[in-house]
Design a protein around this motif. Structure first.
Motif, PDB file in Angstrom:
ATOM      1  N   GLY A 159      82.689 -30.277  31.618  1.00 54.42           N
ATOM      2  CA  GLY A 159      83.679 -29.375  30.795  1.00 54.42           C
ATOM      3  C   GLY A 159      84.235 -29.712  29.199  1.00 54.42           C
ATOM      4  O   GLY A 159      84.549 -28.997  28.993  1.00 54.42           O
TER       5      GLY A 159
ATOM      6  N   GLU B 267      85.632 -32.701  43.725  1.00 53.01           N
ATOM      7  CA  GLU B 267      85.075 -31.736  42.804  1.00 53.01           C
ATOM      8  C   GLU B 267      85.053 -32.253  41.700  1.00 53.01           C
ATOM      9  O   GLU B 267      84.387 -32.012  40.619  1.00 53.01           O
ATOM     10  CB  GLU B 267      84.431 -30.765  43.874  1.00 53.01           C
ATOM     11  N   ALA B 268      86.350 -31.343  41.291  1.00 51.34           N
ATOM     12  CA  ALA B 268      86.432 -31.186  39.852  1.00 51.34           C
ATOM     13  C   ALA B 268      86.390 -32.670  39.491  1.00 51.34           C
ATOM     14  O   ALA B 268      86.083 -33.037  37.728  1.00 51.34           O
ATOM     15  CB  ALA B 268      87.731 -30.351  39.632  1.00 51.34           C
ATOM     16  N   LEU B 269      86.570 -33.710  39.845  1.00 49.06           N
ATOM     17  CA  LEU B 269      86.631 -35.041  39.287  1.00 49.06           C
ATOM     18  C   LEU B 269      85.318 -35.112  39.262  1.00 49.06           C
ATOM     19  O   LEU B 269      85.011 -35.800  37.800  1.00 49.06           O
ATOM     20  CB  LEU B 269      87.684 -36.071  40.383  1.00 49.06           C
TER      21      LEU B 269
ATOM     22  N   GLY C 241      88.285 -30.054  46.158  1.00 50.60           N
ATOM     23  CA  GLY C 241      88.567 -28.999  44.937  1.00 50.60           C
ATOM     24  C   GLY C 241      88.960 -30.292  44.082  1.00 50.60           C
ATOM     25  O   GLY C 241      88.307 -30.468  42.517  1.00 50.60           O
ATOM     26  N   PHE C 242      89.778 -31.277  44.738  1.00 54.93           N
ATOM     27  CA  PHE C 242      90.231 -32.938  43.367  1.00 54.93           C
ATOM     28  C   PHE C 242      89.001 -33.432  43.755  1.00 54.93           C
ATOM     29  O   PHE C 242      88.107 -33.154  41.816  1.00 54.93           O
ATOM     30  CB  PHE C 242      91.267 -33.421  43.823  1.00 54.93           C
TER      31      PHE C 242
ATOM     32  N   ASP D 271      82.380 -33.641  38.582  1.00 49.80           N
ATOM     33  CA  ASP D 271      82.219 -32.395  37.405  1.00 49.80           C
ATOM     34  C   ASP D 271      82.917 -32.489  36.137  1.00 49.80           C
ATOM     35  O   ASP D 271      82.590 -31.660  35.123  1.00 49.80           O
ATOM     36  CB  ASP D 271      82.078 -30.918  38.112  1.00 49.80           C
ATOM     37  N   LEU D 272      83.618 -33.607  36.508  1.00 48.40           N
ATOM     38  CA  LEU D 272      84.939 -33.439  34.854  1.00 48.40           C
ATOM     39  C   LEU D 272      84.247 -33.369  33.601  1.00 48.40           C
ATOM     40  O   LEU D 272      84.047 -32.867  32.430  1.00 48.40           O
ATOM     41  CB  LEU D 272      85.784 -34.465  34.860  1.00 48.40           C
TER      42      LEU D 272
ATOM     43  N   LEU E 116      91.249 -33.276  27.969  1.00 42.65           N
ATOM     44  CA  LEU E 116      90.470 -33.386  29.057  1.00 42.65           C
ATOM     45  C   LEU E 116      89.724 -35.037  29.089  1.00 42.65           C
ATOM     46  O   LEU E 116      89.744 -35.755  30.516  1.00 42.65           O
ATOM     47  CB  LEU E 116      88.783 -32.549  29.062  1.00 42.65           C
TER      48      LEU E 116
ATOM     49  N   PRO F 142      93.531 -28.191  39.998  1.00 39.27           N
ATOM     50  CA  PRO F 142      93.316 -29.558  41.199  1.00 39.27           C
ATOM     51  C   PRO F 142      93.278 -31.112  41.225  1.00 39.27           C
ATOM     52  O   PRO F 142      93.864 -31.596  41.716  1.00 39.27           O
ATOM     53  CB  PRO F 142      91.543 -29.225  41.623  1.00 39.27           C
ATOM     54  N   LEU F 143      92.756 -31.183  39.453  1.00 40.73           N
ATOM     55  CA  LEU F 143      93.550 -32.977  39.083  1.00 40.73           C
ATOM     56  C   LEU F 143      94.619 -32.799  38.743  1.00 40.73           C
ATOM     57  O   LEU F 143      95.256 -33.832  39.104  1.00 40.73           O
ATOM     58  CB  LEU F 143      92.498 -32.571  37.806  1.00 40.73           C
TER      59      LEU F 143
ATOM     60  N   PRO G 152      92.084 -28.626  34.294  1.00 40.42           N
ATOM     61  CA  PRO G 152      91.781 -28.411  35.652  1.00 40.42           C
ATOM     62  C   PRO G 152      92.908 -28.397  37.001  1.00 40.42           C
ATOM     63  O   PRO G 152      93.044 -29.470  37.031  1.00 40.42           O
ATOM     64  CB  PRO G 152      90.852 -29.034  36.077  1.00 40.42           C
TER      65      PRO G 152
END
Length: 365
Positions: free
Chosen positions: A187, A179-181, A176-177, A183-184, A279, A330-331, A328
């Motif tokens: 956002g 993927e979130a990173l 999750g981390f 795709d940052l 962000l 996860p980050l 997010p």
């Protein structure tokens, strides 16, 4: 020092009489910057690119061509690709924002930061469609497949680094981390894209006649303007002199930027701008840490011969900040896990304020 071949190429590129070397002004493992003079004694600046890694040889002249006439950077007089170099108008010898931050006068340092903000705002306001289109065309002419926008790749690279870091520390980066990173950047809210130097550090400028002139467009790219503004909050994520700024100074500088840009971009006055700023700050904290953690595990080094912080206090401060920012989950959660593990290994070295502000220094929790 420039050799005869470089001097000849520089003179030819700028349409000048034969040039002679005067003195070295600076440089890195990527480039060397020198002052040269013609037969009449008029001086110029020549920057020679020592490597093609990262495309600096193409990005900088393309950016300066696109920004010609805006007054936000040095004037490009010519460029060469054999060898790779640019010839610039000589702006003279002046202090930088970094000099003010490393001094002992908080008022002078605050004024220098205000000048930096004014220069960034002017750059962003100058970046209309014609500037962006010219940059893209001139970059493509020098390096056909080079991207004008690199931030998504920056975070993909950071995610790859964290996979190795997590395994080494025994604190695996969860999917999750990662993927979130990666795709940052998706956002961020909509904003007119700008042409930016990509690395507007406190020493990449000159303080001249009450204004800041931005130098060093080696990493120029087109991107969301919030990435430059977030430099004030981390602060200075890609820079060697990244001591902390007092919150009041950083917040005041952000407000100054918003006031300067608002007449043309009213959205900077809204809450979405602040959410984007959080962000982008989170993104800079996490990406810049990824570049240094593995080396810092072995040794807490600082910039050679320069008055900048060592790696471990910077990393811990940025992870601490990342763990406290809205963003997010996860980050922020993984930033806290890394912070706990690295604090166990390193203790809790504090990133202090820039020397000019140290009279009111505080300890970070």
């Amino acid at each position: 020092m420039l050799d005869d071949r470089a001097l000849t190429a520089a003179a030819s590129a700028a349409g000048l009489s034969p040039l002679r070397f005067e003195r070295q002004l600076g440089g890195s493992d990527r480039s060397q910057v020198c002052r040269v003079a013609d037969a009449d004694g008029t001086t110029y600046v020549v920057k020679q690119y020592l490597s093609r890694d990262g495309g600096t040889y193409a990005r900088e002249p393309a950016a300066l061509e696109a920004l010609a006439g805006t007054g936000v950077g040095p004037r490009l007089l010519g460029s060469s690709h054999d060898p790779d170099l640019v010839v610039l108008a000589d702006l003279g010898t002046h202090p930088t924002v970094a000099d003010a931050l490393l001094g002992r006068d908080p008022d002078a340092a605050s004024a220098a930061i205000d000048g930096w903000v004014d220069a960034i705002a002017a750059l962003h306001l100058a970046g209309d469609d014609d500037v962006l289109d010219t940059y893209g065309r001139r970059l493509s002419a020098r390096a056909k497949d080079m991207d004008t926008h690199r931030m998504p790749g920056t975070f993909s690279y950071a995610a790859d680094r964290y996979e190795g870091v997590g395994q080494r520390l025994g604190v695996a980066a969860p999917p999750g981390f990662l993927e979130a990173l990666r795709d940052l950047t998706a956002g961020l809210g909509p904003a007119p894209p700008v042409l930016t130097p990509g690395d507007a550090c406190p020493d990449n400028n000159l303080l001249s006649d009450g204004r800041v002139v931005l130098l060093d467009h080696e990493f120029a790219e087109v991107r969301h303007p919030i990435w430059d503004v977030a430099y004030l909050r981390v602060p200075w994520p890609t820079c060697w002199c990244s001591w902390r700024l007092p919150d009041a100074v950083a917040d005041g500088a952000v407000d100054r930027y918003r006031a300067a840009v608002a007449p043309r971009v009213p959205s900077v006055t809204g809450d979405r701008f602040l959410a984007d700023l959080d962000l982008a700050t989170l993104g800079w904290c996490l990406s810049s840490c990824s570049w240094q953690i593995e080396t810092a595990i072995e040794e807490d080094r600082g910039p050679d011969g320069l008055d900048g912080p060592t790696a471990r206090p910077k990393i811990l401060h940025r992870l601490w900040l990342a763990s406290r920012l809205p963003g997010p989950a996860p980050l922020t959660a993984y930033a806290r896990r890394l912070l706990d593990e690295l604090s166990r290994l390193w203790g809790e070295p504090t990133l202090v304020l820039a020397p000019a502000f140290r009279s009111d220094d505080i300890t970070i929790p």
